[in-house]
Design a protein around this motif. Structure first.
Motif, PDB file in Angstrom:
ATOM      1  N   GLN A   1       9.994  10.176 -13.861  1.00  0.00           N
ATOM      2  CA  GLN A   1       8.329   8.643 -14.077  1.00  0.00           C
ATOM      3  C   GLN A   1       7.655   7.853 -13.111  1.00  0.00           C
ATOM      4  OE1 GLN A   1      11.874   7.727 -15.715  1.00  0.00           O
ATOM      5  NE2 GLN A   1      11.428  10.167 -16.835  1.00  0.00           N
ATOM      6  N   GLU A   2       7.785   8.386 -11.688  1.00  0.00           N
ATOM      7  CA  GLU A   2       7.708   7.943 -11.008  1.00  0.00           C
ATOM      8  C   GLU A   2       7.188   6.574 -10.937  1.00  0.00           C
ATOM      9  OE1 GLU A   2       3.145   9.187 -11.275  1.00  0.00           O
ATOM     10  OE2 GLU A   2       3.086   7.426  -8.496  1.00  0.00           O
ATOM     11  N   THR A   3       7.658   5.436 -10.747  1.00  0.00           N
ATOM     12  CA  THR A   3       7.570   4.467 -10.447  1.00  0.00           C
ATOM     13  C   THR A   3       6.859   3.944  -9.429  1.00  0.00           C
ATOM     14  OG1 THR A   3      10.131   3.920 -11.744  1.00  0.00           O
ATOM     15  CG2 THR A   3       9.082   1.897 -10.848  1.00  0.00           C
ATOM     16  N   GLN A   4       5.651   3.262  -8.800  1.00  0.00           N
ATOM     17  CA  GLN A   4       4.795   2.806  -8.159  1.00  0.00           C
ATOM     18  C   GLN A   4       5.174   1.053  -7.882  1.00  0.00           C
ATOM     19  OE1 GLN A   4       0.647   2.227  -9.353  1.00  0.00           O
ATOM     20  NE2 GLN A   4       0.631   4.025  -9.704  1.00  0.00           N
ATOM     21  N   TYR A   5       5.956   1.285  -6.601  1.00  0.00           N
ATOM     22  CA  TYR A   5       6.228   0.627  -6.109  1.00  0.00           C
ATOM     23  C   TYR A   5       4.645  -0.541  -5.776  1.00  0.00           C
ATOM     24  CZ  TYR A   5      10.736   1.563  -7.628  1.00  0.00           C
ATOM     25  OH  TYR A   5      11.494   2.105  -8.121  1.00  0.00           O
ATOM     26  N   PHE A   6       4.978  -2.026  -5.392  1.00  0.00           N
ATOM     27  CA  PHE A   6       3.887  -2.490  -4.260  1.00  0.00           C
ATOM     28  C   PHE A   6       3.744  -3.233  -3.030  1.00  0.00           C
ATOM     29  CE2 PHE A   6       0.099  -2.537  -7.887  1.00  0.00           C
ATOM     30  CZ  PHE A   6       1.034  -1.905  -8.995  1.00  0.00           C
ATOM     31  N   GLY A   7       2.741  -3.885  -2.536  1.00  0.00           N
ATOM     32  CA  GLY A   7       2.778  -4.115  -1.219  1.00  0.00           C
ATOM     33  C   GLY A   7       2.776  -5.523  -1.439  1.00  0.00           C
ATOM     34  N   PRO A   8       2.474  -6.560  -0.329  1.00  0.00           N
ATOM     35  CA  PRO A   8       2.247  -7.901  -0.663  1.00  0.00           C
ATOM     36  C   PRO A   8       0.380  -8.078  -1.148  1.00  0.00           C
ATOM     37  CG  PRO A   8       2.457  -7.457   1.257  1.00  0.00           C
ATOM     38  CD  PRO A   8       3.096  -6.354   1.128  1.00  0.00           C
ATOM     39  N   GLY A   9      -0.605  -7.295  -0.382  1.00  0.00           N
ATOM     40  CA  GLY A   9      -2.145  -7.346  -0.702  1.00  0.00           C
ATOM     41  C   GLY A   9      -2.182  -7.561   0.736  1.00  0.00           C
ATOM     42  N   THR A  10      -3.659  -7.775   0.490  1.00  0.00           N
ATOM     43  CA  THR A  10      -4.112  -8.178   1.620  1.00  0.00           C
ATOM     44  C   THR A  10      -5.679  -9.115   1.076  1.00  0.00           C
ATOM     45  OG1 THR A  10      -4.194  -6.031   3.497  1.00  0.00           O
ATOM     46  CG2 THR A  10      -6.517  -7.396   4.029  1.00  0.00           C
ATOM     47  N   ARG A  11      -5.934  -9.613   1.522  1.00  0.00           N
ATOM     48  CA  ARG A  11      -6.395 -11.174   0.715  1.00  0.00           C
ATOM     49  C   ARG A  11      -7.637 -10.892   1.860  1.00  0.00           C
ATOM     50  NH1 ARG A  11      -6.690 -15.327  -2.925  1.00  0.00           N
ATOM     51  NH2 ARG A  11      -4.077 -14.860  -2.862  1.00  0.00           N
ATOM     52  N   LEU A  12      -8.765 -10.630   1.607  1.00  0.00           N
ATOM     53  CA  LEU A  12     -10.076 -10.099   1.569  1.00  0.00           C
ATOM     54  C   LEU A  12     -11.332 -11.309   1.376  1.00  0.00           C
ATOM     55  CD1 LEU A  12     -12.572  -8.947   3.576  1.00  0.00           C
ATOM     56  CD2 LEU A  12     -13.009  -7.082   1.274  1.00  0.00           C
ATOM     57  N   LEU A  13     -11.830 -12.522   2.843  1.00  0.00           N
ATOM     58  CA  LEU A  13     -12.484 -13.342   1.907  1.00  0.00           C
ATOM     59  C   LEU A  13     -14.106 -12.902   2.777  1.00  0.00           C
ATOM     60  CD1 LEU A  13     -13.249 -15.890   0.914  1.00  0.00           C
ATOM     61  CD2 LEU A  13     -12.359 -16.865   2.455  1.00  0.00           C
TER      62      LEU A  13
END
Lengths: 113, 114
Positions: free
Chosen positions: B100-112
């Protein structure tokens, strides 16, 4: 069109079970129910998913009704670190892949001491 | 266990500048997804890649482009930045071969964008 409906917010006492409902009355036969959570501004975290049978893992249990039109995520012993927005998402495979996650308005869960 | 890596974690740019966000998927994952989360909003899908080919496209502005490289890492290129591009950008990875191809997320990039 929203595929799932969740209450906007819920409070839960620390140490108690948190039961998070999700309505997905238009779910198709090949769509799975996924749960993710997002702790403030962190990346969404996968919790659990299921098709029609109840599922349990180290984080939570997922109870899906027999008609599959609704489900409940159960956090058995909520802790303060479980405070997050919880997203219920239905998802099915496309021709080539499983495809994107469509986040709707989740449930803000606040666990209080 | 290895997770999704995103860099940079924080980025400040001026209007009309360009930005490049990078995503390094979990080892042996072949699919990368990009999501944008504006202030007070839910994550919205931008674009995805499978085996270096674009597999799906969401509400991604024409000013944005992305690609996946031979080592499966992906870059999101953003040009002519606007104030409204200020957001969290998440990358998720998955394996098409997994159940079922579970997606795993990264911590993100905060762009301002200023």
């Amino acid at each position: 069109d929203a595929k799932t409906t969740q209450p906007p917010s819920m409070d839960c006492a620390e140490g108690r079970a948190a039961n998070l409902p999700c309505n997905h009355s238009t779910i198709s036969g090949n769509e799975y129910v996924y749960w993710y959570r997002q702790i403030h501004s962190q990346g969404p975290q996968y919790i659990i998913h299921g098709l029609k049978n109840n599922e349990t893992n180290e984080m939570a249990s997922l109870i899906i009704t027999e008609d599959r039109k609704s489900s409940t995520l159960i956090l058995p012993h909520a802790t303060l670190r479980d405070t997050a927005v919880y997203y219920c998402i239905v998802r099915a495979p496309t021709t080539d892949s499983w495809g994107k996650l469509q986040f709707g308005a989740g449930t803000q869960v606040v666990v209080t001491p | 266990a290895a997770g999704v890596i995103q860099s940079p974690r924080h980025l400040i740019k001026e209007k009309r500048e360009t930005a490049t966000l990078k995503c390094y998927p979990i080892p042996r994952h072949d699919t990368v997804y990009w999501y944008q989360q504006g202030p007070g909003q839910d994550p919205q899908f931008l674009i995805s890649f499978y085996e270096k080919m674009q597999s799906d496209k969401g509400s991604i502005p024409d000013r944005f482009s992305a690609q996946q490289f031979s080592d499966y890492h992906s870059e999101l290129n953003m040009s002519s930045l606007e104030l409204g591009d200020s957001a969290l950008y998440f990358c998720a990875s998955s394996s098409q071969a997994s159940l079922q191809e579970t997606q795993y997320f990264g911590p993100g990039t905060r762009l301002l964008v200023l």
